[in-house]
Write an enzyme that holds these catalytic residues in place. Structure first.
Site, PDB file in Angstrom:
ATOM      1  N   ARG A 145     -43.831  37.047 -66.746  1.00  0.00           N
ATOM      2  CA  ARG A 145     -42.500  37.198 -67.337  1.00  0.00           C
ATOM      3  C   ARG A 145     -41.417  36.656 -66.411  1.00  0.00           C
ATOM      4  O   ARG A 145     -41.635  36.480 -65.214  1.00  0.00           O
ATOM      5  CB  ARG A 145     -42.178  38.685 -67.542  1.00  0.00           C
ATOM      6  CG  ARG A 145     -42.869  39.287 -68.713  1.00  0.00           C
ATOM      7  CD  ARG A 145     -42.555  40.771 -68.758  1.00  0.00           C
ATOM      8  NE  ARG A 145     -43.205  41.394 -69.890  1.00  0.00           N
ATOM      9  CZ  ARG A 145     -43.378  42.690 -70.018  1.00  0.00           C
ATOM     10  NH1 ARG A 145     -42.960  43.518 -69.067  1.00  0.00           N
ATOM     11  NH2 ARG A 145     -43.968  43.192 -71.076  1.00  0.00           N
ATOM     12  N   ILE A 183     -20.945  48.728 -49.638  1.00  0.00           N
ATOM     13  CA  ILE A 183     -22.216  48.041 -49.867  1.00  0.00           C
ATOM     14  C   ILE A 183     -21.954  46.579 -50.239  1.00  0.00           C
ATOM     15  O   ILE A 183     -22.847  45.747 -50.143  1.00  0.00           O
ATOM     16  CB  ILE A 183     -23.065  48.701 -50.989  1.00  0.00           C
ATOM     17  CG1 ILE A 183     -22.348  48.664 -52.346  1.00  0.00           C
ATOM     18  CG2 ILE A 183     -23.446  50.119 -50.620  1.00  0.00           C
ATOM     19  CD1 ILE A 183     -23.272  48.917 -53.531  1.00  0.00           C
ATOM     20  N   ASP A 184     -20.717  46.257 -50.668  1.00  0.00           N
ATOM     21  CA  ASP A 184     -20.419  44.899 -51.143  1.00  0.00           C
ATOM     22  C   ASP A 184     -20.270  43.895 -49.992  1.00  0.00           C
ATOM     23  O   ASP A 184     -20.353  42.694 -50.214  1.00  0.00           O
ATOM     24  CB  ASP A 184     -19.112  44.886 -51.955  1.00  0.00           C
ATOM     25  CG  ASP A 184     -19.148  45.856 -53.115  1.00  0.00           C
ATOM     26  OD1 ASP A 184     -20.246  46.183 -53.584  1.00  0.00           O
ATOM     27  OD2 ASP A 184     -18.059  46.297 -53.553  1.00  0.00           O
TER      28      ASP A 184
END
Ligand code: F6P
Length: 377
Positions: free
Chosen positions: A179, A143-144
């Protein structure tokens, strides 16, 4: 021992990711249909080869697994044949070179080839085993997306999609509550997941391990947005980031793993520091292993399938010592020895970085400094 039918071994090593089963399925079906080869699946990556744990994989065994996450073979990110962890007593490990045992097991099973599906750790182990004479074909997963030699690894698109969906969902709360929402994604020392999902999810600030960040630059970006009437911000953080002059946040160390460091959690520190500097509430979401689970995207299924088919052809044709790769739209291959021990990181001239700058996204450092910061890596 030679078998009348040629035999192909397959293993999945390192952290799991969506698409592993799609590759296994493609290998088994291609080996059976095109080459009349028998396939043996080793359990838990190189552990299975060293400990002789395996099973024969028939086409029925791979039926219905295309869309399933994880790996039917199991995996391990601790099984380096050259530094194999062996438990001594209750907690202590000693590290032994068990590579000869791997070669012995390969030979006694009468195998002609081994397909190793994995990331940098698996490719490094495979380069070592290939140097000992094992006929190996590699398949790049993670996934990296940090493997050199291929434009992309399978698993990355699925993780990117999950991260983008998560950012979309968090966006609505950021807006409602005014936020700063910080979303942390995996990716280790490379920022591909953070940058890709940050761009696709409309992040306002994206922090990458490749660009050390300055808190002031982030604060300025948030204040600028507030001045424009946007009273919320989305900050996407790669787990491997560090501030200028700071350190990565190591969440734990795992003694018996080739890469002992596990990252994650720096976002809490960033949130506390931002709240102290500007009067705005921050919240943190760490996506963690959520990014590695579940079904592969259609893109990853297709890529995994093409990698699997090519790897089986290469194994059958004796094109060993190479890892299949995607170059542009074509499947090709590169020597495994050129992949091992290297990491592909986000570069300052990458189109995604340039797009982020043009879009006015804050990358944690003043734009003019980006190249300079990269140069000091
Ligand atoms: O390499 C894949 C990956 O998910 C990284 O993004 C992450 O840093 C690491 O593995 C987590 O490893 P583990 O599953 O051992 O916690």
């Amino acid at each position: 021992m030679r078998h009348s039918t040629r035999r192909l071994g397959v293993l999945t090593g390192g952290g799991d990711c969506p698409g592993l089963n799609a590759v296994i399925r493609a290998i088994v079906r291609t080996a059976h249909n095109d080459h009349n080869m028998e396939v043996i699946g080793f359990a838990d990556g190189y552990e299975g080869l060293i400990e002789n744990r395996y099973r024969i994989l028939n086409t029925q065994d791979v039926s219905g697994i295309l869309s399933r996450g994880g790996t039917i073979l199991g995996t391990s990110n601790r099984a380096d044949p050259f530094k194999y962890p062996v438990l001594q007593g209750d907690h202590e490990y000693v590290y032994l070179d068990r590579s000869d045992q791997g070669v012995l097991n390969f030979e006694s099973l009468g195998l002609d080839s081994l397909i190793a599906i994995g990331g940098d750790g698996t490719m490094a182990a495979s380069a070592g085993m290939a140097a000992k004479g094992l006929p190996i074909v590699g398949v790049p997963k993670t996934i990296d997306n940090d493997l050199v030699g291929t434009d992309v690894t399978f698993g990355f698109d699925s993780a990117l999609t999950i991260a983008t969906e998560a950012i979309d969902r968090i966006h609505t709360t950021a807006q409602s509550h005014h936020r700063v929402m910080i979303i942390e994604v995996m990716g280790r020392y490379a920022g591909w997941l953070a940058l890709g999902s940050g761009l696709a999810g409309g992040g306002d600030i994206i922090l990458l391990p490749e660009i050390p960040y300055e808190l002031n630059t982030i604060c300025e970006a948030i204040k600028r947005r507030n001045a424009e009437g946007k009273n919320f911000s989305i900050v996407v953080v790669g787990e491997g980031v560090r501030s200028v002059g700071g350190q990565m946040h190591v969440s734990r160390t795992i003694k018996n793993s080739p890469d002992t460091i596990r990252l994650g959690g720096i976002s809490h520190q960033i949130a506390t520091q931002l709240e102290a500097l500007i009067n705005i509430e921050c919240r943190v979401t760490i996506l963690g292993h959520l990014l590695r689970g579940g079904s592969p995207t259609a893109h990853d299924r297709l890529l995994a399938m093409r990698f699997g088919v090519e790897a089986a052809h290469m194994a059958a044709e004796g094109k060993h010592g190479r890892m299949v790769a995607l170059k542009g739209t074509d499947i090709s291959s590169v020597p495994i020895s050129e992949v091992a021990g290297k990491q592909r990181k986000v570069t300052p001239d990458h189109p995604w970085v340039k797009a982020a700058v043009s879009l006015g996204i804050c990358l944690g450092a003043p734009v003019g400094q980006l190249t300079e910061e990269y140069a000091t890596q």
